[in-house]
Design a protein around this motif. Structure first.
Motif, PDB file in Angstrom:
ATOM      1  N   TYR A   8      44.775  43.355  35.222  1.00 34.11           N
ATOM      2  CA  TYR A   8      43.530  44.078  34.959  1.00 34.11           C
ATOM      3  C   TYR A   8      43.673  44.961  33.721  1.00 34.11           C
ATOM      4  O   TYR A   8      42.771  45.042  32.879  1.00 34.11           O
ATOM      5  CB  TYR A   8      43.140  44.918  36.169  1.00 34.11           C
ATOM      6  CG  TYR A   8      42.573  44.127  37.327  1.00 34.11           C
ATOM      7  CD1 TYR A   8      42.716  42.747  37.401  1.00 34.11           C
ATOM      8  CD2 TYR A   8      41.896  44.753  38.366  1.00 34.11           C
ATOM      9  CE1 TYR A   8      42.208  42.025  38.467  1.00 34.11           C
ATOM     10  CE2 TYR A   8      41.373  44.036  39.448  1.00 34.11           C
ATOM     11  CZ  TYR A   8      41.543  42.665  39.485  1.00 34.11           C
ATOM     12  OH  TYR A   8      41.037  41.954  40.545  1.00 34.11           O
ATOM     13  N   PHE A   9      44.817  45.625  33.609  1.00 33.20           N
ATOM     14  CA  PHE A   9      45.046  46.494  32.454  1.00 33.20           C
ATOM     15  C   PHE A   9      45.087  45.675  31.165  1.00 33.20           C
ATOM     16  O   PHE A   9      44.501  46.070  30.147  1.00 33.20           O
ATOM     17  CB  PHE A   9      46.363  47.256  32.633  1.00 33.20           C
ATOM     18  CG  PHE A   9      46.739  48.111  31.451  1.00 33.20           C
ATOM     19  CD1 PHE A   9      46.110  49.315  31.219  1.00 33.20           C
ATOM     20  CD2 PHE A   9      47.738  47.705  30.572  1.00 33.20           C
ATOM     21  CE1 PHE A   9      46.451  50.110  30.123  1.00 33.20           C
ATOM     22  CE2 PHE A   9      48.088  48.483  29.484  1.00 33.20           C
ATOM     23  CZ  PHE A   9      47.440  49.689  29.255  1.00 33.20           C
ATOM     24  N   ASP A  10      45.757  44.531  31.214  1.00 38.68           N
ATOM     25  CA  ASP A  10      45.865  43.679  30.026  1.00 38.68           C
ATOM     26  C   ASP A  10      44.477  43.191  29.580  1.00 38.68           C
ATOM     27  O   ASP A  10      44.179  43.150  28.376  1.00 38.68           O
ATOM     28  CB  ASP A  10      46.766  42.481  30.336  1.00 38.68           C
ATOM     29  CG  ASP A  10      47.062  41.636  29.110  1.00 38.68           C
ATOM     30  OD1 ASP A  10      47.632  42.177  28.145  1.00 38.68           O
ATOM     31  OD2 ASP A  10      46.728  40.440  29.119  1.00 38.68           O
ATOM     32  N   VAL A  13      42.615  46.095  27.943  1.00 42.30           N
ATOM     33  CA  VAL A  13      43.089  46.310  26.573  1.00 42.30           C
ATOM     34  C   VAL A  13      42.482  45.270  25.639  1.00 42.30           C
ATOM     35  O   VAL A  13      42.066  45.583  24.526  1.00 42.30           O
ATOM     36  CB  VAL A  13      44.635  46.242  26.529  1.00 42.30           C
ATOM     37  CG1 VAL A  13      45.130  46.237  25.084  1.00 42.30           C
ATOM     38  CG2 VAL A  13      45.243  47.409  27.293  1.00 42.30           C
ATOM     39  N   ARG A  14      42.411  44.030  26.098  1.00 43.75           N
ATOM     40  CA  ARG A  14      41.902  42.938  25.261  1.00 43.75           C
ATOM     41  C   ARG A  14      40.416  43.092  24.955  1.00 43.75           C
ATOM     42  O   ARG A  14      39.968  42.814  23.840  1.00 43.75           O
ATOM     43  CB  ARG A  14      42.151  41.603  25.949  1.00 43.75           C
ATOM     44  CG  ARG A  14      42.002  40.389  25.056  1.00 43.75           C
ATOM     45  CD  ARG A  14      42.288  39.102  25.814  1.00 43.75           C
ATOM     46  NE  ARG A  14      41.265  38.842  26.815  1.00 43.75           N
ATOM     47  CZ  ARG A  14      40.097  38.263  26.558  1.00 43.75           C
ATOM     48  NH1 ARG A  14      39.803  37.896  25.311  1.00 43.75           N
ATOM     49  NH2 ARG A  14      39.215  38.048  27.507  1.00 43.75           N
ATOM     50  N   THR A  15      39.635  43.552  25.945  1.00 47.32           N
ATOM     51  CA  THR A  15      38.178  43.641  25.781  1.00 47.32           C
ATOM     52  C   THR A  15      37.689  45.020  25.359  1.00 47.32           C
ATOM     53  O   THR A  15      36.588  45.146  24.833  1.00 47.32           O
ATOM     54  CB  THR A  15      37.472  43.264  27.095  1.00 47.32           C
ATOM     55  OG1 THR A  15      37.889  44.193  28.121  1.00 47.32           O
ATOM     56  CG2 THR A  15      37.844  41.846  27.523  1.00 47.32           C
ATOM     57  N   ALA A  21      35.703  43.504  30.970  1.00 52.22           N
ATOM     58  CA  ALA A  21      36.920  43.095  31.677  1.00 52.22           C
ATOM     59  C   ALA A  21      36.588  42.655  33.095  1.00 52.22           C
ATOM     60  O   ALA A  21      37.123  41.667  33.600  1.00 52.22           O
ATOM     61  CB  ALA A  21      37.924  44.247  31.688  1.00 52.22           C
ATOM     62  N   ALA A  22      35.673  43.396  33.740  1.00 51.79           N
ATOM     63  CA  ALA A  22      35.266  43.053  35.105  1.00 51.79           C
ATOM     64  C   ALA A  22      34.567  41.695  35.137  1.00 51.79           C
ATOM     65  O   ALA A  22      34.811  40.874  36.026  1.00 51.79           O
ATOM     66  CB  ALA A  22      34.367  44.146  35.665  1.00 51.79           C
ATOM     67  N   ALA A  28      34.338  43.627  40.398  1.00 51.56           N
ATOM     68  CA  ALA A  28      33.487  44.784  40.122  1.00 51.56           C
ATOM     69  C   ALA A  28      34.212  45.749  39.180  1.00 51.56           C
ATOM     70  O   ALA A  28      35.442  45.844  39.211  1.00 51.56           O
ATOM     71  CB  ALA A  28      33.148  45.501  41.424  1.00 51.56           C
ATOM     72  N   PRO A  29      33.482  46.480  38.327  1.00 51.18           N
ATOM     73  CA  PRO A  29      34.120  47.464  37.443  1.00 51.18           C
ATOM     74  C   PRO A  29      34.950  48.486  38.202  1.00 51.18           C
ATOM     75  O   PRO A  29      35.972  48.970  37.697  1.00 51.18           O
ATOM     76  CB  PRO A  29      32.929  48.121  36.732  1.00 51.18           C
ATOM     77  CG  PRO A  29      31.862  47.076  36.744  1.00 51.18           C
ATOM     78  CD  PRO A  29      32.028  46.355  38.052  1.00 51.18           C
ATOM     79  N   THR A  30      34.535  48.813  39.421  1.00 52.44           N
ATOM     80  CA  THR A  30      35.311  49.772  40.206  1.00 52.44           C
ATOM     81  C   THR A  30      36.703  49.227  40.540  1.00 52.44           C
ATOM     82  O   THR A  30      37.655  50.001  40.670  1.00 52.44           O
ATOM     83  CB  THR A  30      34.564  50.104  41.509  1.00 52.44           C
ATOM     84  OG1 THR A  30      34.247  48.886  42.206  1.00 52.44           O
ATOM     85  CG2 THR A  30      33.292  50.876  41.220  1.00 52.44           C
ATOM     86  N   ALA A  31      36.799  47.902  40.666  1.00 55.89           N
ATOM     87  CA  ALA A  31      38.106  47.304  40.944  1.00 55.89           C
ATOM     88  C   ALA A  31      39.034  47.490  39.753  1.00 55.89           C
ATOM     89  O   ALA A  31      40.236  47.780  39.919  1.00 55.89           O
ATOM     90  CB  ALA A  31      37.958  45.823  41.268  1.00 55.89           C
ATOM     91  N   ILE A  32      38.499  47.342  38.541  1.00 55.79           N
ATOM     92  CA  ILE A  32      39.295  47.577  37.336  1.00 55.79           C
ATOM     93  C   ILE A  32      39.758  49.029  37.297  1.00 55.79           C
ATOM     94  O   ILE A  32      40.930  49.329  37.072  1.00 55.79           O
ATOM     95  CB  ILE A  32      38.476  47.253  36.062  1.00 55.79           C
ATOM     96  CG1 ILE A  32      37.992  45.804  36.073  1.00 55.79           C
ATOM     97  CG2 ILE A  32      39.303  47.540  34.818  1.00 55.79           C
ATOM     98  CD1 ILE A  32      39.049  44.777  35.866  1.00 55.79           C
ATOM     99  N   SER A  33      38.794  49.936  37.531  1.00 52.72           N
ATOM    100  CA  SER A  33      39.103  51.366  37.481  1.00 52.72           C
ATOM    101  C   SER A  33      40.164  51.736  38.506  1.00 52.72           C
ATOM    102  O   SER A  33      41.087  52.513  38.223  1.00 52.72           O
ATOM    103  CB  SER A  33      37.818  52.169  37.720  1.00 52.72           C
ATOM    104  OG  SER A  33      38.077  53.548  37.654  1.00 52.72           O
ATOM    105  N   ARG A  34      40.056  51.163  39.704  1.00 54.14           N
ATOM    106  CA  ARG A  34      41.018  51.485  40.767  1.00 54.14           C
ATOM    107  C   ARG A  34      42.434  51.008  40.408  1.00 54.14           C
ATOM    108  O   ARG A  34      43.404  51.729  40.632  1.00 54.14           O
ATOM    109  CB  ARG A  34      40.561  50.844  42.075  1.00 54.14           C
ATOM    110  CG  ARG A  34      41.432  51.197  43.267  1.00 54.14           C
ATOM    111  CD  ARG A  34      40.756  50.837  44.584  1.00 54.14           C
ATOM    112  NE  ARG A  34      40.414  49.421  44.647  1.00 54.14           N
ATOM    113  CZ  ARG A  34      39.178  48.932  44.575  1.00 54.14           C
ATOM    114  NH1 ARG A  34      38.146  49.760  44.425  1.00 54.14           N
ATOM    115  NH2 ARG A  34      38.951  47.629  44.661  1.00 54.14           N
TER     116      ARG A  34
END
Length: 306
Positions: A8-10, A13-15, A21-22, A28-34
């Motif tokens: 998720y972090f990678d 960074v790419r986007t 990224a989500a 969901a964006p919350t999954a990325i944030s978590r």
């Protein structure tokens, strides 16, 4: 720390966007944030700064970003090696290459190889020689095939094959009367050459300067296809390795005329791998296949000279 968090972090960074990224990861964006929060907890330092413009990496985030991509690629590579242990002849090979000659070398090799191993998949990235070597060193590429490559550390040259540049013209062109053509004679013809960022063009400029000749090409382009079309139309001649236009030569549309004497331009094609990285079954088999193909080309050129 979970692999998913690194993935998720990678992607973030790419986007440079939580939303994008989500979408790319179908979460969901919350999954990325978590997952980013989990990483920040694991490392004990903030990794990103959020704003209306997107995200900005902190100093700690920059350190992780520089290594996360390679770590994930190495894990994918380990997965491929494990599949090999199971006897599965599936897999993916990433090849980075530079130069028009390399393109014409790889296309027939991959076409023939794929017929023998239909379960394998390939990605080919055409880029600069330096970026191709960097890709091998960073594990983005399994194999690099380079032309006019600079001397760089950290990469093993599996095979080096020398090639020469010939004058390429149509059979109807006045240059076709020569078995070997003097370098000075080139000033009589309309020349089509690559732009000055190409290693070959730099070598050719230096050759003309050494001979005390003025170089005034009629056409300058970054496209091999444009060079070939200009020559095929009879508007110009160019200098390329015969391998680059092998199909047109075999069809009788073009001729490759060697430069006379010892004033020609020679370079080498390098077949490169990382010295400390075990290749998968797919990459190893393809590497051997490319090496055999390159050796056969070298042997056939030697026989013709003899």
């Amino acid at each position: 720390m979970q692999i998913r968090a690194l993935m998720y972090f990678d992607e973030l960074v790419r986007t440079n966007s939580m939303r994008q990224a989500a979408e790319n990861l179908n979460v969901a964006p919350t999954a990325i944030s978590r997952q980013i929060e989990n990483l920040e907890h694991h490392f004990g330092a903030p990794l990103v700064e959020r704003s209306a413009r997107g995200v900005k990496l902190t100093a700690a985030g920059e350190l992780l970003a520089a290594r996360a991509g390679r770590t994930l690629r190495e894990l994918d590579h380990v997965q491929q090696l494990i599949e090999d242990l199971k006897g599965l002849q599936r897999g993916h090979v990433s090849i980075y290459a530079n130069g028009a000659t390399v393109t014409n070398l790889l296309a027939p090799v991959l076409a023939e190889f794929s017929l023998n191993y239909p379960q394998l998949r390939f990605s080919v990235t055409i880029t600069s020689a330096r970026q191709a070597v960097d890709a091998v060193n960073s594990a983005e590429a399994d194999i690099a095939v380079t032309l006019f490559a600079p001397a760089m550390s950290g990469t093993k040259v599996r095979l080096r094959s020398e090639i020469a540049y010939d004058l390429i013209a149509t059979p109807e062109h006045p240059a076709a009367a020569y078995a070997e053509i003097p370098i000075r004679k080139l000033t009589d013809y309309a020349l089509a050459l690559p732009e000055k960022s190409f290693g070959f063009r730099q070598a050719f400029d230096a050759l003309f300067e050494k001979e005390g000749l003025d170089l005034d090409p009629v056409f300058v382009t970054s496209s091999l296809e444009m060079l070939k079309e200009l020559v095929l139309s009879g508007a110009a001649v160019t200098l390329l390795p015969a391998l680059t236009v092998r199909r047109e030569i075999e069809a009788g549309q073009l001729l490759a005329i060697p430069l006379s004497g010892k004033t020609g331009i020679r370079t080498h094609i390098d077949l490169c791998i990382a010295p400390d990285r075990q290749l998968s079954f797919a990459a190893t088999t393809l590497l051997d296949f490319i090496e055999t193909f390159m050796r056969e080309l070298t042997d056939s050129r030697t026989e013709r000279k003899g």
